[in-house]
Design a protein around this motif. Structure first.
Motif, PDB file in Angstrom:
ATOM      1  N   LEU A   1       0.847  -1.167   0.000  1.00  0.00           N
ATOM      2  CA  LEU A   1       0.000   0.000   0.000  1.00  0.00           C
ATOM      3  C   LEU A   1       0.890   1.227   0.000  1.00  0.00           C
ATOM      4  CD1 LEU A   1      -3.039   0.269   0.045  1.00  0.00           C
ATOM      5  CD2 LEU A   1      -2.939   0.267   2.503  1.00  0.00           C
ATOM      6  N   MET A   2       0.645   2.129  -0.929  1.00  0.00           N
ATOM      7  CA  MET A   2       1.463   3.343  -0.974  1.00  0.00           C
ATOM      8  C   MET A   2       0.741   4.454  -1.722  1.00  0.00           C
ATOM      9  SD  MET A   2       4.315   2.970  -3.985  1.00  0.00           S
ATOM     10  CE  MET A   2       4.468   4.715  -4.272  1.00  0.00           C
ATOM     11  N   THR A   3       1.230   5.639  -1.508  1.00  0.00           N
ATOM     12  CA  THR A   3       0.853   6.777  -2.318  1.00  0.00           C
ATOM     13  C   THR A   3       2.109   7.618  -2.488  1.00  0.00           C
ATOM     14  OG1 THR A   3      -0.752   8.555  -2.629  1.00  0.00           O
ATOM     15  CG2 THR A   3       0.098   8.234  -0.389  1.00  0.00           C
ATOM     16  N   ALA A   4       2.091   8.566  -3.366  1.00  0.00           N
ATOM     17  CA  ALA A   4       3.283   9.370  -3.614  1.00  0.00           C
ATOM     18  C   ALA A   4       2.875  10.750  -4.094  1.00  0.00           C
ATOM     19  CB  ALA A   4       4.165   8.698  -4.664  1.00  0.00           C
ATOM     20  N   HIS A   5       3.784  11.690  -3.914  1.00  0.00           N
ATOM     21  CA  HIS A   5       3.564  13.048  -4.412  1.00  0.00           C
ATOM     22  C   HIS A   5       4.925  13.654  -4.738  1.00  0.00           C
ATOM     23  CE1 HIS A   5       2.090  17.088  -4.888  1.00  0.00           C
ATOM     24  NE2 HIS A   5       2.975  17.510  -4.013  1.00  0.00           N
ATOM     25  N   ILE A   6       5.037  14.270  -5.890  1.00  0.00           N
ATOM     26  CA  ILE A   6       6.248  14.986  -6.281  1.00  0.00           C
ATOM     27  C   ILE A   6       5.949  16.471  -6.110  1.00  0.00           C
ATOM     28  CG2 ILE A   6       7.906  15.446  -8.130  1.00  0.00           C
ATOM     29  CD1 ILE A   6       7.845  12.501  -7.238  1.00  0.00           C
ATOM     30  N   VAL A   7       6.755  17.152  -5.304  1.00  0.00           N
ATOM     31  CA  VAL A   7       6.532  18.578  -5.098  1.00  0.00           C
ATOM     32  C   VAL A   7       6.758  19.313  -6.414  1.00  0.00           C
ATOM     33  CG1 VAL A   7       7.006  18.575  -2.614  1.00  0.00           C
ATOM     34  CG2 VAL A   7       8.884  18.878  -4.216  1.00  0.00           C
ATOM     35  N   PRO A   8       6.030  20.408  -6.632  1.00  0.00           N
ATOM     36  CA  PRO A   8       6.053  21.088  -7.933  1.00  0.00           C
ATOM     37  C   PRO A   8       7.448  21.423  -8.459  1.00  0.00           C
ATOM     38  CG  PRO A   8       4.299  21.987  -6.588  1.00  0.00           C
ATOM     39  CD  PRO A   8       5.077  21.035  -5.711  1.00  0.00           C
ATOM     40  N   GLU A   9       8.368  21.824  -7.588  1.00  0.00           N
ATOM     41  CA  GLU A   9       9.692  22.211  -8.093  1.00  0.00           C
ATOM     42  C   GLU A   9      10.491  21.029  -8.663  1.00  0.00           C
ATOM     43  OE1 GLU A   9       9.964  22.316  -3.506  1.00  0.00           O
ATOM     44  OE2 GLU A   9       8.581  23.046  -5.010  1.00  0.00           O
ATOM     45  N   PHE A  10      10.040  19.791  -8.422  1.00  0.00           N
ATOM     46  CA  PHE A  10      10.727  18.616  -8.967  1.00  0.00           C
ATOM     47  C   PHE A  10       9.876  17.876  -9.999  1.00  0.00           C
ATOM     48  CE2 PHE A  10      12.842  19.202  -4.860  1.00  0.00           C
ATOM     49  CZ  PHE A  10      14.149  19.310  -5.307  1.00  0.00           C
ATOM     50  N   SER A  11       8.707  18.397 -10.318  1.00  0.00           N
ATOM     51  CA  SER A  11       7.844  17.710 -11.288  1.00  0.00           C
ATOM     52  C   SER A  11       8.336  17.961 -12.707  1.00  0.00           C
ATOM     53  CB  SER A  11       6.393  18.168 -11.138  1.00  0.00           C
ATOM     54  OG  SER A  11       6.265  19.514 -11.485  1.00  0.00           O
ATOM     55  N   GLY A  12       8.007  17.029 -13.585  1.00  0.00           N
ATOM     56  CA  GLY A  12       8.356  17.178 -14.988  1.00  0.00           C
ATOM     57  C   GLY A  12       9.730  16.686 -15.373  1.00  0.00           C
TER      58      GLY A  12
END
Length: 116
Positions: A1-12
């Protein structure tokens, strides 16, 4: 079970894809043959217990059960190009480099592009 999020300054920069591939590689070592996921088609904010459905599609998951909000996804080829017998790790090793080092350098370059 997991979730994830990339902060905007590291997205793309491909960081999310690399994280999913890292998890898939670890699961492959543990004998897992497929990863199931539920996405949220109306995802709006970090902290939700599901990842955005479009993100799951972008990193290679396939929809196996559509739903108006929470589609069911499956990734069967959990580590394309990232197993010990795949060409990329063998090519990196043949060049005298380390795959972990290569991944770190790629992450640093992606982060630098994001900061520019």
């Amino acid at each position: 079970l997991m979730t994830a999020h990339i902060v905007p300054e590291f997205s793309g920069g491909g960081l999310g894809r690399m994280l999913v591939q890292g998890v898939a590689k670890d699961l492959t070592r543990r004998g897992v043959r497929a990863i199931e996921a539920f996405g949220d088609l109306k995802w709006e904010q970090p902290g939700a217990c599901l990842m955005p459905a479009d993100y799951l599609l972008s990193v290679g998951f396939k929809t196996v059960r559509p739903h108006l909000r929470f589609p069911h996804f499956l990734e069967v080829n959990v580590a394309p190009g990232m197993t010990e017998t795949s060409l990329l790790p063998m090519a990196v090793e043949a060049a005298g480099d380390d795959l972990g080092t290569l991944c770190r350098v790629l992450l640093e370059q992606a982060a630098a592009r994001g900061a520019a």
